[in-house]
Design a protein around this motif. Structure first.
Motif, PDB file in Angstrom:
ATOM      1  N   UNK A   1       0.840  -1.208   0.000  1.00  0.00           N
ATOM      2  CA  UNK A   1       0.000   0.000   0.000  1.00  0.00           C
ATOM      3  C   UNK A   1       0.871   1.254   0.000  1.00  0.00           C
ATOM      4  N   UNK A   2       1.952   1.228   0.786  1.00  0.00           N
ATOM      5  CA  UNK A   2       2.877   2.365   0.810  1.00  0.00           C
ATOM      6  C   UNK A   2       3.495   2.588  -0.569  1.00  0.00           C
ATOM      7  N   UNK A   3       3.927   1.487  -1.200  1.00  0.00           N
ATOM      8  CA  UNK A   3       4.489   1.588  -2.552  1.00  0.00           C
ATOM      9  C   UNK A   3       3.482   2.134  -3.546  1.00  0.00           C
ATOM     10  N   UNK A   4       2.229   1.684  -3.444  1.00  0.00           N
ATOM     11  CA  UNK A   4       1.176   2.176  -4.337  1.00  0.00           C
ATOM     12  C   UNK A   4       0.992   3.690  -4.189  1.00  0.00           C
ATOM     13  N   UNK A   5       0.968   4.158  -2.944  1.00  0.00           N
ATOM     14  CA  UNK A   5       0.776   5.584  -2.699  1.00  0.00           C
ATOM     15  C   UNK A   5       1.965   6.400  -3.235  1.00  0.00           C
ATOM     16  N   UNK A   6       3.189   5.931  -3.004  1.00  0.00           N
ATOM     17  CA  UNK A   6       4.375   6.649  -3.473  1.00  0.00           C
ATOM     18  C   UNK A   6       4.443   6.675  -4.997  1.00  0.00           C
ATOM     19  N   UNK A   7       4.080   5.555  -5.633  1.00  0.00           N
ATOM     20  CA  UNK A   7       4.061   5.519  -7.095  1.00  0.00           C
ATOM     21  C   UNK A   7       3.094   6.563  -7.650  1.00  0.00           C
ATOM     22  N   UNK A   8       1.924   6.674  -7.034  1.00  0.00           N
ATOM     23  CA  UNK A   8       0.914   7.608  -7.523  1.00  0.00           C
ATOM     24  C   UNK A   8       1.299   9.067  -7.225  1.00  0.00           C
ATOM     25  N   UNK A   9       1.991   9.313  -6.112  1.00  0.00           N
ATOM     26  CA  UNK A   9       2.495  10.667  -5.853  1.00  0.00           C
ATOM     27  C   UNK A   9       3.451  11.079  -6.971  1.00  0.00           C
ATOM     28  N   UNK A  10       4.359  10.169  -7.318  1.00  0.00           N
ATOM     29  CA  UNK A  10       5.324  10.467  -8.382  1.00  0.00           C
ATOM     30  C   UNK A  10       4.618  10.680  -9.717  1.00  0.00           C
ATOM     31  N   UNK A  11       3.648   9.814 -10.032  1.00  0.00           N
ATOM     32  CA  UNK A  11       2.931   9.934 -11.304  1.00  0.00           C
ATOM     33  C   UNK A  11       2.119  11.230 -11.354  1.00  0.00           C
ATOM     34  N   UNK A  12       1.383  11.519 -10.278  1.00  0.00           N
ATOM     35  CA  UNK A  12       0.572  12.729 -10.243  1.00  0.00           C
ATOM     36  C   UNK A  12       1.409  13.989 -10.358  1.00  0.00           C
ATOM     37  N   UNK A  13       2.523  14.026  -9.619  1.00  0.00           N
ATOM     38  CA  UNK A  13       3.385  15.199  -9.664  1.00  0.00           C
ATOM     39  C   UNK A  13       3.976  15.421 -11.040  1.00  0.00           C
ATOM     40  N   UNK A  14       4.425  14.349 -11.676  1.00  0.00           N
ATOM     41  CA  UNK A  14       5.028  14.465 -13.007  1.00  0.00           C
ATOM     42  C   UNK A  14       4.006  14.873 -14.053  1.00  0.00           C
ATOM     43  N   UNK A  15       2.817  14.274 -13.991  1.00  0.00           N
ATOM     44  CA  UNK A  15       1.805  14.508 -15.018  1.00  0.00           C
ATOM     45  C   UNK A  15       1.115  15.859 -14.886  1.00  0.00           C
ATOM     46  N   UNK A  16       1.315  16.570 -13.781  1.00  0.00           N
ATOM     47  CA  UNK A  16       0.732  17.913 -13.677  1.00  0.00           C
ATOM     48  C   UNK A  16       1.753  18.984 -14.066  1.00  0.00           C
ATOM     49  N   UNK A  17       3.017  18.807 -13.677  1.00  0.00           N
ATOM     50  CA  UNK A  17       3.977  19.891 -13.917  1.00  0.00           C
ATOM     51  C   UNK A  17       4.508  19.888 -15.355  1.00  0.00           C
ATOM     52  N   UNK A  18       4.636  18.714 -15.971  1.00  0.00           N
ATOM     53  CA  UNK A  18       5.182  18.689 -17.330  1.00  0.00           C
ATOM     54  C   UNK A  18       4.262  19.357 -18.354  1.00  0.00           C
ATOM     55  N   UNK A  19       2.940  19.064 -18.366  1.00  0.00           N
ATOM     56  CA  UNK A  19       2.083  19.788 -19.325  1.00  0.00           C
ATOM     57  C   UNK A  19       2.082  21.296 -19.098  1.00  0.00           C
ATOM     58  N   UNK A  20       2.098  21.725 -17.819  1.00  0.00           N
ATOM     59  CA  UNK A  20       2.151  23.162 -17.546  1.00  0.00           C
ATOM     60  C   UNK A  20       3.442  23.751 -18.102  1.00  0.00           C
ATOM     61  N   UNK A  21       4.560  23.087 -17.845  1.00  0.00           N
ATOM     62  CA  UNK A  21       5.861  23.561 -18.327  1.00  0.00           C
ATOM     63  C   UNK A  21       5.893  23.644 -19.850  1.00  0.00           C
ATOM     64  N   UNK A  22       5.433  22.581 -20.520  1.00  0.00           N
ATOM     65  CA  UNK A  22       5.498  22.546 -21.981  1.00  0.00           C
ATOM     66  C   UNK A  22       4.651  23.645 -22.613  1.00  0.00           C
ATOM     67  N   UNK A  23       3.512  23.941 -21.989  1.00  0.00           N
ATOM     68  CA  UNK A  23       2.618  24.937 -22.575  1.00  0.00           C
ATOM     69  C   UNK A  23       3.037  26.363 -22.231  1.00  0.00           C
ATOM     70  N   UNK A  24       3.586  26.578 -21.041  1.00  0.00           N
ATOM     71  CA  UNK A  24       3.891  27.963 -20.675  1.00  0.00           C
ATOM     72  C   UNK A  24       5.333  28.350 -20.969  1.00  0.00           C
ATOM     73  N   UNK A  25       6.237  27.380 -21.097  1.00  0.00           N
ATOM     74  CA  UNK A  25       7.630  27.699 -21.391  1.00  0.00           C
ATOM     75  C   UNK A  25       7.911  27.572 -22.887  1.00  0.00           C
ATOM     76  N   UNK A  26       7.498  26.439 -23.459  1.00  0.00           N
ATOM     77  CA  UNK A  26       7.770  26.211 -24.874  1.00  0.00           C
ATOM     78  C   UNK A  26       6.642  26.701 -25.780  1.00  0.00           C
ATOM     79  N   UNK A  27       5.532  27.115 -25.171  1.00  0.00           N
ATOM     80  CA  UNK A  27       4.418  27.623 -25.967  1.00  0.00           C
ATOM     81  C   UNK A  27       3.692  26.541 -26.732  1.00  0.00           C
ATOM     82  N   UNK A  28       3.746  25.292 -26.265  1.00  0.00           N
ATOM     83  CA  UNK A  28       3.111  24.181 -26.966  1.00  0.00           C
ATOM     84  C   UNK A  28       1.590  24.248 -26.853  1.00  0.00           C
ATOM     85  N   UNK A  29       0.920  23.767 -27.899  1.00  0.00           N
ATOM     86  CA  UNK A  29      -0.519  23.559 -27.786  1.00  0.00           C
ATOM     87  C   UNK A  29      -0.777  22.200 -27.147  1.00  0.00           C
ATOM     88  N   UNK A  30      -2.057  21.856 -26.993  1.00  0.00           N
ATOM     89  CA  UNK A  30      -2.401  20.622 -26.270  1.00  0.00           C
ATOM     90  C   UNK A  30      -1.857  19.378 -26.966  1.00  0.00           C
TER      91      UNK A  30
END
Length: 528
Positions: A273-302
């Motif tokens: 259960x601990x591993x499951x929670x840590x895996x999802x923290x890593x996935x959630x954190x990565x999947x929220x900051x990368x799209x924001x970065x790509x769109x606001x820094x590189x000017x990418x569309x969706x």
């Protein structure tokens, strides 16, 4: 109850397909929102932090209520809970197609949609178990689990394509249409009666909501820069601590509990259960900051953002599929250990690339490595966690496992996103106030404008906003913008990196224990 309701129906390929479609919508929904952040912010005149908060809140509501949702399904009927869950999701999708402000997204997509997920997931698992048997049951579990994996893999691409060439509203309208198709076949579903205790642990339910809700909402309030953050976090910590105490006390008294604390007697279950929670923290954190970065820094569309992060989801899917079919001599604990190691290595490799990257191609290698690590984890963690649990308790254990994963996802989304946006605010202000180019009377004004208006702004869009300003002022503000954003992303990526490192330490503890025995019941955990 008629006898026809008590016996499993003959195998229905149409029913299996409809269940897979329901799971596909459930998983792809958040992916569409992630890659469409820039378009949604622009269309409804909102902020990145507002949309990111809605994404985190949806995951939080699902986590906070999933154990309660399982009990509600027991009381009102699994089929009815399944229908209500689908209708809640449909309400969120329809609201997204019509909304002109952030409030309907918060109310309908995040809260009502999250409640729908908390009803839908446990009910779906029970309905598959009750509507199919033997080889057919395993086949449907695999079909629905495969649908979830495919949705996770192609979600960013589908969302990006529809958002770029049509509209993000069309993507959510299609979700509502798919749900309508699923509901059109509801007569194929036989209800599964619940024969256990109908007593409800209301205090335990309240403490679980207070605990998980207090922590994540506290982070979201901190991100928005106001409110009693410390009080909310304290409520969350006290709530989770109180839940543990309450469950143990109720169990000793022989009374009904929200979840059986005896599940945690197994070290394998606790570590899983601990591993499951840590895996999802890593996935959630990565999947929220990368799209924001790509769109606001590189000017990418969706679409460009979706294509850039696709290596993460596609490699995760491919490795999970490959490793899941090769159950051999390799220990599950070793695969989990390697999964967290590759995840951490991939994120570490991203950190020095971020300030230098001028296209999404720079991210390809690290995302493939991190995605391969996530694929190893996805292929192993559910079965590792549920294997030591007896057949009669596996459904309850899967609910706990799912709640831990959903809480980890919401925490990762909220905390990594909050760190990124808070860092942007602080760095903008600091660099503006330290500038020798900006006049003293304009420094505070520039810092405020950058903080409020530049969350999702590329340099190109910022230059358009600065038309009419002196050339040296324009160049200085663009410089601040250029230097601040990669640094903010690097700080935000420390959240998934920390989760990966903690997962690695957790994996070493797993290696010291004997391997769990394979469990047929755990196959159903694909839904958790």
């Amino acid at each position: 109850m008629s006898s026809s309701d008590a016996a499993p129906a003959p195998f229905s390929g149409r029913l299996a397909l409809l269940l897979a479609m329901a799971m596909f919508v459930l998983v792809v929904d958040t992916s569409i929102m992630n890659v469409s952040i820039s378009a949604v912010v622009h269309d409804i005149d909102s902020t990145v932090s507002g949309i990111q908060s809605a994404i985190a809140l949806e995951a939080l509501v699902s986590a906070a209520f999933i154990l309660i949702g399982s009990k509600v399904g027991d009381l009102i009927g699994r089929k009815r809970a399944y229908v209500i869950g689908l209708l809640c999701y449909a309400a969120g999708a329809v609201a997204m197609t019509l909304t002109q402000s952030l409030l309907p997204i918060i109310v309908f997509w995040a809260v009502i949609g999250g409640l729908g997920a908390s009803l839908l997931l446990p009910a779906m698992q029970s309905l598959i178990h009750g509507n199919f048997e033997g080889a057919a049951q395993a086949r449907v579990y695999a079909t629905v689990g495969g649908s979830a994996a495919i949705a996770a893999a192609v979600g960013p691409l589908i969302g990006g394509f529809i958002t770029t060439f049509l509209s993000w509203r069309v993507a959510f309208a299609l979700e509502a249409l798919i749900i309508a198709v699923v509901l059109s076949g509801i007569k194929l579903v036989r209800d599964v009666p619940f024969t256990g205790s109908r007593k409800v642990d209301a205090v335990g339910a309240a403490l679980s909501v207070l605990g998980m809700g207090g922590i994540v909402i506290g982070i979201l309030v901190w991100q928005e820069g106001g409110g009693p953050v410390a009080a909310l976090l304290a409520v969350g910590i006290v709530g989770l601590g109180g839940l543990g105490f309450w469950l143990v006390r109720r169990k000793r008294q022989g009374k009904a509990t929200l979840i059986d604390p005896g599940l945690f007697a197994s070290k394998l279950f606790r570590l899983g259960v601990t591993g499951q929670m840590l895996q999802q923290i890593a996935l959630g954190g990565t999947m929220i900051v990368l799209p924001i970065y790509l769109q606001m820094v590189l000017g990418y569309n969706a679409l460009q953002a979706g294509l850039s992060i696709a290596p993460l989801s596609l490699s995760m899917f491919a490795v999970a599929l490959l490793v899941g079919r090769r159950v051999g001599a390799r220990r599950p604990a070793n695969r989990i250990l390697w999964g967290f190691a590759l995840l951490s290595i991939g994120i570490v490799a991203l950190l020095p690339l971020v300030p230098r990257a001028d296209s999404g191609w720079w991210l390809l290698g690290p995302l493939l490595v991190a995605g391969s690590g996530l694929g190893l984890l996805v292929s192993q963690l559910n079965n590792y966690t549920l294997s030591p649990i007896s057949d009669e308790r596996v459904s309850e254990a899967a609910g706990v496992n799912s709640a831990a994963g959903s809480f980890g996802l919401s925490f990762g989304l909220a905390f990594a996103g909050a760190i990124m946006l808070a860092a942007l605010s602080l760095i903008f202000t600091s660099m503006a106030m330290d500038s020798t180019v900006l006049p003293a009377e304009e420094q505070a004004q520039v810092a405020q404008v950058l903080e409020e208006d530049a969350e999702i702004m590329s340099n190109t869009a910022l230059e358009e906003l600065l038309v009419g300003q002196p050339e040296e002022i324009q160049a200085e503000i663009v410089r601040i913008n250029t230097e601040a954003r990669p640094l903010a992303l690097q700080l935000a990526l420390l959240i998934p990196l920390l989760a990966g490192v903690l997962g690695l330490l957790n994996g070493f503890r797993m290696r010291r224990l004997p391997d769990p025995k394979p469990s047929g019941s755990a196959e159903g955990s694909l839904l958790g």
